[in-house]
Design a protein around this motif. Structure first.
Motif, PDB file in Angstrom:
ATOM      1  N   HIS A   1       0.831  -1.210   0.000  1.00  0.00           N
ATOM      2  CA  HIS A   1       0.000   0.000   0.000  1.00  0.00           C
ATOM      3  C   HIS A   1       0.868   1.263   0.000  1.00  0.00           C
ATOM      4  N   ILE A   2       1.917   1.261   0.800  1.00  0.00           N
ATOM      5  CA  ILE A   2       2.802   2.433   0.872  1.00  0.00           C
ATOM      6  C   ILE A   2       3.491   2.652  -0.468  1.00  0.00           C
ATOM      7  N   HIS A   3       3.949   1.572  -1.080  1.00  0.00           N
ATOM      8  CA  HIS A   3       4.586   1.682  -2.407  1.00  0.00           C
ATOM      9  C   HIS A   3       3.615   2.276  -3.421  1.00  0.00           C
ATOM     10  N   ASN A   4       2.355   1.806  -3.408  1.00  0.00           N
ATOM     11  CA  ASN A   4       1.373   2.298  -4.373  1.00  0.00           C
ATOM     12  C   ASN A   4       1.041   3.775  -4.141  1.00  0.00           C
ATOM     13  N   ILE A   5       0.957   4.176  -2.883  1.00  0.00           N
ATOM     14  CA  ILE A   5       0.674   5.580  -2.586  1.00  0.00           C
ATOM     15  C   ILE A   5       1.811   6.467  -3.070  1.00  0.00           C
ATOM     16  N   ARG A   6       3.040   6.048  -2.821  1.00  0.00           N
ATOM     17  CA  ARG A   6       4.190   6.839  -3.278  1.00  0.00           C
ATOM     18  C   ARG A   6       4.242   6.910  -4.792  1.00  0.00           C
ATOM     19  N   ARG A   7       3.839   5.843  -5.441  1.00  0.00           N
ATOM     20  CA  ARG A   7       3.831   5.838  -6.908  1.00  0.00           C
ATOM     21  C   ARG A   7       2.807   6.835  -7.443  1.00  0.00           C
ATOM     22  N   LYS A   8       1.667   6.959  -6.758  1.00  0.00           N
ATOM     23  CA  LYS A   8       0.597   7.837  -7.220  1.00  0.00           C
ATOM     24  C   LYS A   8       0.769   9.285  -6.764  1.00  0.00           C
ATOM     25  N   LEU A   9       1.343   9.472  -5.563  1.00  0.00           N
ATOM     26  CA  LEU A   9       1.415  10.811  -4.994  1.00  0.00           C
ATOM     27  C   LEU A   9       2.831  11.369  -4.927  1.00  0.00           C
ATOM     28  N   GLY A  10       3.823  10.517  -5.162  1.00  0.00           N
ATOM     29  CA  GLY A  10       5.214  10.952  -5.043  1.00  0.00           C
ATOM     30  C   GLY A  10       5.871  10.351  -3.804  1.00  0.00           C
ATOM     31  N   ASN A  11       7.182  10.166  -3.858  1.00  0.00           N
ATOM     32  CA  ASN A  11       7.894   9.540  -2.746  1.00  0.00           C
ATOM     33  C   ASN A  11       7.790  10.335  -1.450  1.00  0.00           C
ATOM     34  N   GLN A  12       7.567  11.641  -1.555  1.00  0.00           N
ATOM     35  CA  GLN A  12       7.507  12.485  -0.364  1.00  0.00           C
ATOM     36  C   GLN A  12       6.189  12.333   0.390  1.00  0.00           C
ATOM     37  N   ALA A  13       5.232  11.616  -0.166  1.00  0.00           N
ATOM     38  CA  ALA A  13       3.909  11.509   0.460  1.00  0.00           C
ATOM     39  C   ALA A  13       3.979  10.805   1.819  1.00  0.00           C
ATOM     40  N   ILE A  14       4.809   9.790   1.924  1.00  0.00           N
ATOM     41  CA  ILE A  14       4.936   9.050   3.186  1.00  0.00           C
ATOM     42  C   ILE A  14       6.406   8.960   3.564  1.00  0.00           C
ATOM     43  N   GLU A  15       6.726   9.403   4.768  1.00  0.00           N
ATOM     44  CA  GLU A  15       8.094   9.341   5.276  1.00  0.00           C
ATOM     45  C   GLU A  15       8.276   8.066   6.102  1.00  0.00           C
ATOM     46  N   THR A  16       9.497   7.535   6.069  1.00  0.00           N
ATOM     47  CA  THR A  16       9.825   6.318   6.807  1.00  0.00           C
ATOM     48  C   THR A  16      11.003   6.580   7.730  1.00  0.00           C
ATOM     49  N   SER A  17      10.905   6.053   8.952  1.00  0.00           N
ATOM     50  CA  SER A  17      12.016   6.135   9.891  1.00  0.00           C
ATOM     51  C   SER A  17      12.223   4.765  10.517  1.00  0.00           C
ATOM     52  N   ARG A  18      13.406   4.196  10.365  1.00  0.00           N
ATOM     53  CA  ARG A  18      13.689   2.874  10.909  1.00  0.00           C
ATOM     54  C   ARG A  18      13.516   2.886  12.431  1.00  0.00           C
ATOM     55  N   GLY A  19      12.738   1.964  12.914  1.00  0.00           N
ATOM     56  CA  GLY A  19      12.501   1.864  14.340  1.00  0.00           C
ATOM     57  C   GLY A  19      11.325   2.696  14.837  1.00  0.00           C
ATOM     58  N   LEU A  20      10.850   3.638  14.034  1.00  0.00           N
ATOM     59  CA  LEU A  20       9.736   4.495  14.443  1.00  0.00           C
ATOM     60  C   LEU A  20       8.474   4.227  13.637  1.00  0.00           C
ATOM     61  N   GLY A  21       8.624   4.013  12.335  1.00  0.00           N
ATOM     62  CA  GLY A  21       7.469   3.719  11.506  1.00  0.00           C
ATOM     63  C   GLY A  21       7.279   4.708  10.378  1.00  0.00           C
ATOM     64  N   TYR A  22       6.032   5.171  10.205  1.00  0.00           N
ATOM     65  CA  TYR A  22       5.686   6.007   9.060  1.00  0.00           C
ATOM     66  C   TYR A  22       4.908   7.248   9.520  1.00  0.00           C
ATOM     67  N   ARG A  23       4.987   8.294   8.701  1.00  0.00           N
ATOM     68  CA  ARG A  23       4.140   9.462   8.900  1.00  0.00           C
ATOM     69  C   ARG A  23       3.926  10.138   7.550  1.00  0.00           C
ATOM     70  N   LEU A  24       2.872  10.948   7.485  1.00  0.00           N
ATOM     71  CA  LEU A  24       2.570  11.653   6.250  1.00  0.00           C
ATOM     72  C   LEU A  24       3.631  12.722   5.984  1.00  0.00           C
ATOM     73  N   GLY A  25       4.000  12.853   4.734  1.00  0.00           N
ATOM     74  CA  GLY A  25       5.031  13.824   4.385  1.00  0.00           C
ATOM     75  C   GLY A  25       4.572  15.261   4.497  1.00  0.00           C
ATOM     76  N   TRP A  26       3.254  15.480   4.543  1.00  0.00           N
ATOM     77  CA  TRP A  26       2.718  16.841   4.682  1.00  0.00           C
ATOM     78  C   TRP A  26       1.921  16.902   5.978  1.00  0.00           C
ATOM     79  N   ARG A  27       1.960  18.057   6.649  1.00  0.00           N
ATOM     80  CA  ARG A  27       1.179  18.223   7.869  1.00  0.00           C
ATOM     81  C   ARG A  27      -0.261  18.553   7.513  1.00  0.00           C
ATOM     82  N   ARG A  28      -1.189  18.044   8.297  1.00  0.00           N
ATOM     83  CA  ARG A  28      -2.604  18.286   8.058  1.00  0.00           C
ATOM     84  C   ARG A  28      -2.946  19.743   8.364  1.00  0.00           C
ATOM     85  N   SER A  29      -3.775  20.349   7.509  1.00  0.00           N
ATOM     86  CA  SER A  29      -4.223  21.721   7.729  1.00  0.00           C
ATOM     87  C   SER A  29      -5.216  21.750   8.878  1.00  0.00           C
ATOM     88  N   SER A  30      -5.192  22.821   9.662  1.00  0.00           N
ATOM     89  CA  SER A  30      -6.117  22.937  10.791  1.00  0.00           C
ATOM     90  C   SER A  30      -7.468  23.449  10.322  1.00  0.00           C
TER      91      SER A  30
END
Length: 222
Positions: A193-222
Motif C-alpha cells: 500500500h505504501i509503495h502504491n501511494i508513493r507511486r501515485k502521490l510521489g515519494n515524499q507523500a509518506i516518510e519512513t524512519s527505521r525503528g519508528l514507523g511512518y508518517r505523512l510527508g505533509w502536515r494536516r491543515s487545521s
C-alpha cells in the motif's frame, strides 16, 4: 474508520466484522464488558457498537462506564431487545443510536459513518495536508487539484497518517487500524500500500524512519 464491537455471540460478530470490512470499516471485537473496558483504555476508536446482553454485565451498565471514560465517542446499541422501553433506556442512557436485530449490514455501516461524521462536527469530513485533499467517506482524493484514484485501503492509510499529525505510527499499529483484529493479511501488505501511494502521490507523500514507523510527508491543515 475503526470501531469496537462488543458482542458476545461469536457467529453474529463474525458476520458483522466481514460486513463492516466490505464497507471500509475496520473493527476490533470483544465478548465481554470487562474486555471492552480494557480495550477502550488501550486503544482509540471512532465509534463503539454495543450489544446489551453481555455475559458479565448488562450493556447499559457498560455504557455508563464508556461515557465516564470517554464522553464523546459515538455509541450505537445493537440489540435483540426491540421493545420501546429498551430503546428509550438506551438513548436516554447515553447511546447515540439504537438498532435492533435482525438488521441490514448496509444500514449499520451507513449509521456508523453518519455518527462519526456528526461527532467530528461536520457533514462531510475532508482532510487536507499540503497538496493532498481526501474525502474519507467517498474515497475521492486530489493532488494539487488533480483527481487521484486510490483504493479504499490507501485512503484509510492516508487518513490514519494525517490524523496522527507529526507523530510516527509503527507498522503494527497501522496494520491493526487498516485490517482490524483477526483478519488474515499478507506480511508485506502494508508495504504494498505504501509503495502504491508513493507511486501515485510521489515519494515524499509518506516518510519512513527505521525503528519508528511512518508518517505523512505533509502536515494536516487545521
Amino acid at each position: 474508520m475503526r470501531i469496537l464491537l462488543v458482542e458476545d455471540d461469536e457467529l453474529i460478530a463474525s458476520g458483522i466484522l466481514v460486513g463492516l470490512r466490505a464497507h471500509g470499516i475496520a473493527a476490533a471485537h470483544v465478548l465481554t464488558a470487562a474486555d471492552a473496558e480494557c480495550m477502550q483504555q488501550e486503544e482509540t476508536f471512532d465509534a463503539i457498537v454495543l450489544d446489551l446482553g453481555l455475559p458479565d454485565r448488562d450493556g447499559l451498565q457498560l455504557l455508563d462506564a464508556i461515557r465516564a471514560f470517554e464522553p464523546a465517542v459515538p455509541v450505537l446499541i445493537l440489540s435483540a431487545r426491540d421493545a420501546i422501553e429498551y430503546r428509550l433506556s438506551g438513548l436516554h442512557g447515553g447511546a447515540d443510536d439504537y438498532m435492533t436485530k435482525p438488521f441490514d449490514l448496509r444500514e449499520l455501516a451507513a449509521r456508523l459513518h453518519a455518527l462519526v461524521r456528526r461527532s467530528q462536527g461536520r457533514c462531510v469530513q475532508i482532510i487536507e495536508a499540503g497538496p493532498l485533499r481526501v474525502e474519507p467517506d467517498s474515497g475521492l482524493a486530489w493532488l494539487s487539484g488533480q483527481p487521484v484514484e486510490l483504493s479504499r485501503r490507501e485512503v484509510d492509510l492516508l487518513v490514519h497518517l494525517a490524523n496522527a499529525e507529526a507523530r510516527w505510527l509503527p507498522p503494527d499499529s497501522l496494520r491493526e487500524r487498516l485490517y482490524g483484529f483477526g483478519e488474515e493479511i499478507h506480511s508485506n501488505a502494508l508495504n504494498v500500500h505504501i509503495h502504491n501511494i508513493r507511486r501515485k502521490l510521489g515519494n515524499q507523500a509518506i516518510e519512513t524512519s527505521r525503528g519508528l514507523g511512518y508518517r505523512l510527508g505533509w502536515r494536516r491543515s487545521s
